[in-house]
Design an enzyme around this catalytic site. Structure first.
Site, PDB file in Angstrom:
ATOM      1  N   HIS A  82       0.871  -1.187   0.000  1.00  0.00           N
ATOM      2  CA  HIS A  82       0.000   0.000   0.000  1.00  0.00           C
ATOM      3  C   HIS A  82       0.901   1.228   0.000  1.00  0.00           C
ATOM      4  CE1 HIS A  82      -3.604  -2.357   0.397  1.00  0.00           C
ATOM      5  NE2 HIS A  82      -2.920  -3.121   1.217  1.00  0.00           N
ATOM      6  N   ARG A  94      19.625  -4.708   8.987  1.00  0.00           N
ATOM      7  CA  ARG A  94      21.043  -4.389   8.764  1.00  0.00           C
ATOM      8  C   ARG A  94      21.652  -3.817  10.036  1.00  0.00           C
ATOM      9  NH1 ARG A  94      22.199  -0.372   4.291  1.00  0.00           N
ATOM     10  NH2 ARG A  94      24.269  -1.270   4.444  1.00  0.00           N
ATOM     11  N   ARG A 172      -8.194  -5.555   2.979  1.00  0.00           N
ATOM     12  CA  ARG A 172      -7.550  -6.478   3.922  1.00  0.00           C
ATOM     13  C   ARG A 172      -8.480  -6.998   5.012  1.00  0.00           C
ATOM     14  NH1 ARG A 172      -3.024  -8.024   1.106  1.00  0.00           N
ATOM     15  NH2 ARG A 172      -1.979  -6.173   0.290  1.00  0.00           N
TER      16      ARG A 172
HETATM   17  C1  LIG Z   1      -6.408 -10.593  -1.069  1.00  0.00           C
HETATM   18  C2  LIG Z   1      -5.211  -9.986  -1.759  1.00  0.00           C
HETATM   19  C3  LIG Z   1      -4.335 -10.804  -2.474  1.00  0.00           C
HETATM   20  C4  LIG Z   1      -3.225 -10.250  -3.144  1.00  0.00           C
HETATM   21  N1  LIG Z   1      -2.385 -11.081  -3.827  1.00  0.00           N
HETATM   22  C5  LIG Z   1      -1.323 -10.562  -4.484  1.00  0.00           C
HETATM   23  C6  LIG Z   1      -0.432 -11.386  -5.236  1.00  0.00           C
HETATM   24  O1  LIG Z   1      -0.595 -12.603  -5.305  1.00  0.00           O
HETATM   25  N2  LIG Z   1       0.616 -10.810  -5.871  1.00  0.00           N
HETATM   26  C7  LIG Z   1       0.823  -9.462  -5.845  1.00  0.00           C
HETATM   27  O2  LIG Z   1       1.775  -8.972  -6.464  1.00  0.00           O
HETATM   28  N3  LIG Z   1       0.006  -8.641  -5.137  1.00  0.00           N
HETATM   29  C8  LIG Z   1      -1.053  -9.156  -4.457  1.00  0.00           C
HETATM   30  N4  LIG Z   1      -1.861  -8.323  -3.741  1.00  0.00           N
HETATM   31  C9  LIG Z   1      -1.499  -6.902  -3.646  1.00  0.00           C
HETATM   32  C10 LIG Z   1      -2.377  -6.006  -4.539  1.00  0.00           C
HETATM   33  O3  LIG Z   1      -2.185  -6.302  -5.887  1.00  0.00           O
HETATM   34  C11 LIG Z   1      -2.032  -4.525  -4.290  1.00  0.00           C
HETATM   35  O4  LIG Z   1      -0.689  -4.291  -4.667  1.00  0.00           O
HETATM   36  C12 LIG Z   1      -2.167  -4.138  -2.842  1.00  0.00           C
HETATM   37  O5  LIG Z   1      -3.396  -4.583  -2.329  1.00  0.00           O
HETATM   38  C13 LIG Z   1      -2.056  -2.607  -2.719  1.00  0.00           C
HETATM   39  O6  LIG Z   1      -3.287  -2.055  -3.068  1.00  0.00           O
HETATM   40  P1  LIG Z   1      -3.479  -0.758  -3.961  1.00  0.00           P
HETATM   41  O7  LIG Z   1      -2.985  -0.960  -5.333  1.00  0.00           O
HETATM   42  O8  LIG Z   1      -4.915  -0.390  -3.761  1.00  0.00           O
HETATM   43  O9  LIG Z   1      -2.408   0.253  -3.360  1.00  0.00           O
HETATM   44  P2  LIG Z   1      -2.561   1.573  -2.502  1.00  0.00           P
HETATM   45  O10 LIG Z   1      -1.243   2.151  -2.324  1.00  0.00           O
HETATM   46  O11 LIG Z   1      -3.289   1.225  -1.242  1.00  0.00           O
HETATM   47  O12 LIG Z   1      -3.358   2.529  -3.451  1.00  0.00           O
HETATM   48  C14 LIG Z   1      -4.536   3.160  -3.103  1.00  0.00           C
HETATM   49  C15 LIG Z   1      -5.305   3.463  -4.388  1.00  0.00           C
HETATM   50  O13 LIG Z   1      -4.596   4.461  -5.117  1.00  0.00           O
HETATM   51  C16 LIG Z   1      -4.718   4.200  -6.517  1.00  0.00           C
HETATM   52  N5  LIG Z   1      -3.363   3.917  -7.041  1.00  0.00           N
HETATM   53  C17 LIG Z   1      -2.290   3.500  -6.351  1.00  0.00           C
HETATM   54  N6  LIG Z   1      -1.227   3.408  -7.148  1.00  0.00           N
HETATM   55  C18 LIG Z   1      -1.636   3.756  -8.359  1.00  0.00           C
HETATM   56  C19 LIG Z   1      -0.973   3.825  -9.601  1.00  0.00           C
HETATM   57  N7  LIG Z   1       0.306   3.529  -9.745  1.00  0.00           N
HETATM   58  N8  LIG Z   1      -1.683   4.221 -10.672  1.00  0.00           N
HETATM   59  C20 LIG Z   1      -3.002   4.553 -10.562  1.00  0.00           C
HETATM   60  N9  LIG Z   1      -3.700   4.495  -9.386  1.00  0.00           N
HETATM   61  C21 LIG Z   1      -3.017   4.110  -8.312  1.00  0.00           C
HETATM   62  C22 LIG Z   1      -5.625   2.989  -6.662  1.00  0.00           C
HETATM   63  O14 LIG Z   1      -6.961   3.438  -6.808  1.00  0.00           O
HETATM   64  C23 LIG Z   1      -5.452   2.282  -5.349  1.00  0.00           C
HETATM   65  O15 LIG Z   1      -6.517   1.432  -5.013  1.00  0.00           O
HETATM   66  C24 LIG Z   1      -2.986  -8.845  -3.074  1.00  0.00           C
HETATM   67  C25 LIG Z   1      -3.864  -8.044  -2.356  1.00  0.00           C
HETATM   68  C26 LIG Z   1      -4.956  -8.581  -1.707  1.00  0.00           C
HETATM   69  C27 LIG Z   1      -5.873  -7.686  -0.922  1.00  0.00           C
END
Ligand SMILES: Cc1cc2nc3c(=O)[nH]c(=O)nc-3n(C[C@H](O)[C@H](O)[C@H](O)COP(=O)(O)OP(=O)(O)OC[C@H]3O[C@@H](n4cnc5c(N)ncnc54)[C@H](O)[C@@H]3O)c2cc1C
Length: 231
Positions: A82, A94, A172
């Site tokens: 996140h 480290r 989560r």
């Molecule tokens: C049940 C579960 C299983 C998962 N399994 C895996 C897995 O197997 N492998 C894996 O790699 N990951 C996995 N993840 C991680 C998931 O893919 C996300 O990386 C993680 O939940 C962070 O969420 P987020 O992208 O909403 O990030 P946050 O930082 O919480 O972003 C908040 C919001 O901001 C926006 N945002 C953030 N970044 C960007 C961007 N670069 N461009 C445009 N909009 C953006 C989006 O709307 C996002 O929802 C899993 C997550 C969950 C909940």
């Protein structure tokens, strides 16, 4: 695992209300903020209606800082995915040499079986001994740590704004999310709900099915929303 609320934006309700009023009022924000007569219930009504509208950016004005201790590296790795509206300071492997030993998290599925628990503990003891041996032989902690598994404990200070906290809880707190990170955010929610000034925010900390009224997890659905609807 421990999750403690360390600090938060003072007067969070007033700050959110001021942010919301700024969008719809001719008054400058400082005049709104210093208005004496506004009662809390009225302020919360406006905040709730703005949030219901999907105008979530006002929530970015409230920040919360948590002290998190004793989560596994497996959990912290998921947490730091996140990225938006959230900052972390994590214990270094480290600079900390773990002279007092290495703590680790054992999943319940392993813990409840005495034979598996014994093997797990035995394996961790071996790792501890070998880590110590490497350090004693002059290997720097930054290299010796390469033998550590995902179960090793870590500590994090996390500062997050209310909008991102809600987004994280959507993902989560879902029944399909992994148990440790789900437990972590449940403890964060409990800490928030026990704080008089932040109690209102705990209402927003719920899985996505409770926001959307439906589950998108297909076969993995935990049945939570169905049970709620039946109730
Ligand atoms: C049940 C579960 C299983 C998962 N399994 C895996 C897995 O197997 N492998 C894996 O790699 N990951 C996995 N993840 C991680 C998931 O893919 C996300 O990386 C993680 O939940 C962070 O969420 P987020 O992208 O909403 O990030 P946050 O930082 O919480 O972003 C908040 C919001 O901001 C926006 N945002 C953030 N970044 C960007 C961007 N670069 N461009 C445009 N909009 C953006 C989006 O709307 C996002 O929802 C899993 C997550 C969950 C909940």
């Amino acid at each position: 695992m421990e999750v403690k609320l360390l600090e938060y934006t003072p007067n969070p309700i007033k700050v959110l209300w001021t942010a919301a009023r700024t969008c719809y009022s001719e008054d400058p924000p400082f005049k709104t903020y210093t208005r004496k007569k506004e009662n809390e219930k009225a302020m919360l009504t406006l905040i709730n209606s703005v949030v219901d509208m999907g105008h979530h950016s006002i929530l970015e004005h409230v920040n919360l800082t948590f002290g998190i201790a004793g989560i596994s590296r497996a959990c912290s790795h998921q947490l730091v995915r996140h990225r938006i509206g959230i900052s972390y300071s994590q214990q270094s492997q480290r600079y900390v040499s773990f002279d007092e030993g290495i703590n680790y998290v054992m999943p319940l599925s392993i813990y409840k079986d005495p034979r598996k628990r014994k093997v797990f503990d035995f394996f961790m003891q071996d790792i501890k001994c070998y880590y110590k041996k490497l350090i004693n032989e002059g290997i720097p902690p930054e290299d010796a740590r390469y033998i550590f598994p995902n179960s090793c404990c870590t500590n994090i200070t996390m500062t997050v704004n209310a909008r991102e906290l809600i987004q994280i809880c959507r993902l989560r707190m879902c029944g399909t999310a992994q148990w440790e990170i789900r437990g972590m955010f449940l403890l964060a929610k409990i800490a928030i709900s026990r704080n008089r000034n932040l109690k209102f925010l705990s209402e927003y900390l719920k899985p996505k099915c409770e926001w959307d009224g439906k589950c998108t997890e297909g076969k993995r659905c935990c049945g939570r929303i169905g049970k709620k609807q039946k109730k």
